[in-house]
Design an enzyme around this catalytic site. Sequence first.
Site, mmCIF file in Angstrom:
data_model
loop_
_atom_site.group_PDB
_atom_site.id
_atom_site.type_symbol
_atom_site.label_atom_id
_atom_site.label_comp_id
_atom_site.label_asym_id
_atom_site.label_seq_id
_atom_site.Cartn_x
_atom_site.Cartn_y
_atom_site.Cartn_z
ATOM 1 N N LYS A 22 0.842 -1.207 0.000
ATOM 2 C CA LYS A 22 0.000 0.000 0.000
ATOM 3 C C LYS A 22 0.871 1.250 0.000
ATOM 4 C CE LYS A 22 -1.494 1.597 4.161
ATOM 5 N NZ LYS A 22 -1.364 3.004 4.539
ATOM 6 N N ASN A 23 1.925 1.249 0.844
ATOM 7 C CA ASN A 23 2.710 2.473 1.019
ATOM 8 C C ASN A 23 3.698 2.737 -0.109
ATOM 9 O OD1 ASN A 23 1.252 3.017 3.268
ATOM 10 N ND2 ASN A 23 2.803 2.348 4.730
ATOM 11 N N ARG A 93 -2.934 10.176 4.585
ATOM 12 C CA ARG A 93 -1.595 10.757 4.706
ATOM 13 C C ARG A 93 -0.925 10.832 3.335
ATOM 14 N NH1 ARG A 93 1.434 14.044 7.885
ATOM 15 N NH2 ARG A 93 3.636 13.629 7.523
ATOM 16 N N CYS A 117 -3.796 7.956 9.674
ATOM 17 C CA CYS A 117 -4.171 7.265 10.910
ATOM 18 C C CYS A 117 -4.091 8.247 12.087
ATOM 19 C CB CYS A 117 -3.238 6.083 11.168
ATOM 20 S SG CYS A 117 -3.541 4.759 10.030
ATOM 21 N N ARG A 122 0.516 14.634 12.961
ATOM 22 C CA ARG A 122 1.163 14.179 11.723
ATOM 23 C C ARG A 122 1.677 15.426 10.985
ATOM 24 N NH1 ARG A 122 -0.572 8.916 10.263
ATOM 25 N NH2 ARG A 122 1.267 8.847 8.935
ATOM 26 N N ILE A 124 3.757 18.243 8.743
ATOM 27 C CA ILE A 124 4.367 18.209 7.403
ATOM 28 C C ILE A 124 5.477 19.259 7.284
ATOM 29 C CG2 ILE A 124 2.367 17.258 6.153
ATOM 30 C CD1 ILE A 124 1.684 20.141 5.299
ATOM 31 N N ASP A 125 6.019 19.668 8.432
ATOM 32 C CA ASP A 125 7.040 20.728 8.412
ATOM 33 C C ASP A 125 8.287 20.348 7.612
ATOM 34 O OD1 ASP A 125 7.341 18.842 10.478
ATOM 35 O OD2 ASP A 125 8.785 20.115 11.504
ATOM 36 N N ASP A 306 5.124 0.306 11.977
ATOM 37 C CA ASP A 306 3.840 -0.215 11.480
ATOM 38 C C ASP A 306 3.588 -1.656 11.885
ATOM 39 O OD1 ASP A 306 3.827 1.556 8.287
ATOM 40 O OD2 ASP A 306 3.434 2.171 10.347
ATOM 41 N N ILE A 328 8.752 6.495 17.122
ATOM 42 C CA ILE A 328 8.357 7.278 15.934
ATOM 43 C C ILE A 328 6.997 7.942 16.096
ATOM 44 C CG2 ILE A 328 7.874 7.117 13.449
ATOM 45 C CD1 ILE A 328 10.133 5.054 13.292
ATOM 46 N N ARG A 397 -8.436 -0.431 5.011
ATOM 47 C CA ARG A 397 -7.643 0.629 4.369
ATOM 48 C C ARG A 397 -6.327 0.067 3.852
ATOM 49 N NH1 ARG A 397 -6.547 6.049 7.578
ATOM 50 N NH2 ARG A 397 -5.152 6.187 5.807
HETATM 51 C C1 EPZ Z 1 4.642 6.729 6.394
HETATM 52 O O1 EPZ Z 1 4.021 7.796 7.079
HETATM 53 C C2 EPZ Z 1 3.611 5.617 6.349
HETATM 54 N N1 EPZ Z 1 2.420 6.071 5.636
HETATM 55 C C3 EPZ Z 1 3.232 5.182 7.765
HETATM 56 O O2 EPZ Z 1 2.419 4.041 7.629
HETATM 57 C C4 EPZ Z 1 4.480 4.767 8.518
HETATM 58 O O3 EPZ Z 1 4.129 4.498 9.852
HETATM 59 C C5 EPZ Z 1 5.517 5.893 8.471
HETATM 60 O O4 EPZ Z 1 5.787 6.248 7.101
HETATM 61 C C6 EPZ Z 1 6.831 5.488 9.121
HETATM 62 O O5 EPZ Z 1 7.338 4.352 8.474
HETATM 63 C C7 EPZ Z 1 2.440 6.070 4.302
HETATM 64 O O6 EPZ Z 1 3.425 5.707 3.669
HETATM 65 C C8 EPZ Z 1 1.179 6.520 3.620
HETATM 66 P P1 EPZ Z 1 7.191 9.788 8.432
HETATM 67 P P2 EPZ Z 1 4.755 9.252 7.099
HETATM 68 O O7 EPZ Z 1 7.150 11.068 7.689
HETATM 69 O O8 EPZ Z 1 5.471 9.445 5.802
HETATM 70 C C9 EPZ Z 1 7.744 12.953 11.919
HETATM 71 C C10 EPZ Z 1 0.594 2.693 7.960
HETATM 72 O O9 EPZ Z 1 0.316 2.107 9.003
HETATM 73 N N2 EPZ Z 1 7.577 13.959 10.869
HETATM 74 O O10 EPZ Z 1 8.268 8.792 8.127
HETATM 75 O O11 EPZ Z 1 3.777 10.246 7.517
HETATM 76 C C11 EPZ Z 1 6.480 12.142 12.166
HETATM 77 O O12 EPZ Z 1 5.620 12.801 13.059
HETATM 78 C C12 EPZ Z 1 1.036 4.121 8.012
HETATM 79 O O13 EPZ Z 1 0.622 2.167 6.830
HETATM 80 C C13 EPZ Z 1 7.735 15.295 11.196
HETATM 81 O O14 EPZ Z 1 8.008 15.654 12.339
HETATM 82 O O15 EPZ Z 1 5.807 9.036 8.272
HETATM 83 C C14 EPZ Z 1 7.043 10.866 12.745
HETATM 84 O O16 EPZ Z 1 7.325 11.040 14.115
HETATM 85 C C15 EPZ Z 1 0.813 4.705 9.368
HETATM 86 N N3 EPZ Z 1 7.580 16.231 10.215
HETATM 87 C C16 EPZ Z 1 8.369 10.693 11.992
HETATM 88 O O17 EPZ Z 1 8.706 11.988 11.480
HETATM 89 C C17 EPZ Z 1 7.263 15.885 8.918
HETATM 90 O O18 EPZ Z 1 7.145 16.790 8.067
HETATM 91 C C18 EPZ Z 1 8.282 9.711 10.825
HETATM 92 O O19 EPZ Z 1 7.190 10.105 10.014
HETATM 93 C C19 EPZ Z 1 7.104 14.513 8.609
HETATM 94 C C20 EPZ Z 1 7.273 13.568 9.592
#
Ligand code: EPZ
Length: 416
Positions: A22-23, A93, A117, A122, A124-125, A306, A328, A397
């Site tokens: 999916k991801n 997301r 989720c 979550r 996006i900074d 995950d 995380i 999902r």
């Molecule tokens: C992806 O989310 C996945 N979703 C998530 O899977 C997965 O848990 C995550 O990566 C980590 O592997 C999709 O691919 C659609 P990150 P993402 O940016 O990209 C922080 C599932 O269960 N962060 O790697 O949103 C964030 O808060 C889903 O399939 C910032 O601070 O995750 C987290 O603590 C749930 N600022 C860490 O980084 C940002 O701009 C990692 O988040 C972006 C992220």
Amino acid sequence: MEKIFVQGGEKLYGTVKISGMKNSALPIIFSTILVKGESVLENIPIVSDVHNALSILSQMGATVKYEDLHTVRIKTENIDPNSLNMELISKMRASSYLMGTLLAVFGKVMMAYPGGCNFGQRPIDEHLKGFTKMGAKCKESDGYVEITTDKKLKNGKITLDKISVGATINMILASVLTEGKTIICNTAMEPHIDDTICFLNKCGANIKRVGNTIHIRGVDRLKGVRYSIFPDTIEALTYISCVGATKGVIELKNIRTEHLSSILPLFEYMGMDITDFGNDTLNIRSSIQLCGAHVRTAPYPGFPTDFHPQFSSLLCYTNGGGSVDETIFPGRFAYVNELKKMGGRVDKTNSQVFIMPSELIGTETCATDLRAGAALIVASLGAKGVSTVNNVGFILRGYEDIVGKLSSLGAIIKVI
Ligand code: EPZ
């Protein structure tokens, strides 16, 4: 709302075919915005997030046609970046990938915040800092984000402050058509990022990964190709935790064992017998009571966040229990109360959850997010008696036909 009904205690035997990831499917579907001509994506999982992503594209004017259940043909030549389905965007997301693609092609994007989720913040900074570094202007106001650039995006060096899957992918999406050389440092390494890179390179992009640095040389155009999505590592791990909770022998087909190589030794340490037959097939035998383990989530190739909830359910059935330190997503613990409802001896302190060996009893529980829902299915399969898991939508999902696949392994499970 539909529920999943499980009669626990059945051992699992048989073969399960792992679906496309999916991801990976989600960023690759949105990547077609960068592509001229038709892309044909194979091994697409039948999950609601993918359906929603395809709906967002088609509502922008893209041509989206299924060639068969798992193959979709996408053409995005005449899309309108202003006709966005904000309600769908705010549910997922992965909608964040509209930022990098629409910015690269149209020089602007105005959209609702990407959803996802509900396990806490979550942000996006990291994404927005990267776009700003490329010369774009980012504005956020009451749940919307607007990113514009009056000139071409700038190449250069982008260092992510946090290891982020989404931000890594978005920087790639914004750079592949940007003239000159862009270097992205401190990137995430998840397989779904490399799946996206493979797709874009097959379309004609020039992207090279060197460890956690990604080098991109901008190209003028990307052409449509036929491409098959990598198999889903988290789905494969989820089925391994299912057989760990019930005992039995299952065969996983259509997987890439190299994406699981850092975590398979953990299951062997716990007492499972794992045989890699090569040609994308793994045999998992869980015949003895497993011993517990203490893990900490980390970016790939570390223990995947995950898989945290599903692993906690598995720990209930081990000798000695164990713990998960979630580094995380601090908001990922909503499943803990549901496990407690089933008799789980679970303690959560700060970012850690401690699981003692538990006699889980089937009961009514509630999925609170995708992987928490999967964790409740793992727990129910090994529990005594009948369980029902509510809010099935969360689970559908991200898991294609999880009820059908588990039934074929001998579980007594159905959607009611
Ligand atoms: C992806 O989310 C996945 N979703 C998530 O899977 C997965 O848990 C995550 O990566 C980590 O592997 C999709 O691919 C659609 P990150 P993402 O940016 O990209 C922080 C599932 O269960 N962060 O790697 O949103 C964030 O808060 C889903 O399939 C910032 O601070 O995750 C987290 O603590 C749930 N600022 C860490 O980084 C940002 O701009 C990692 O988040 C972006 C992220």
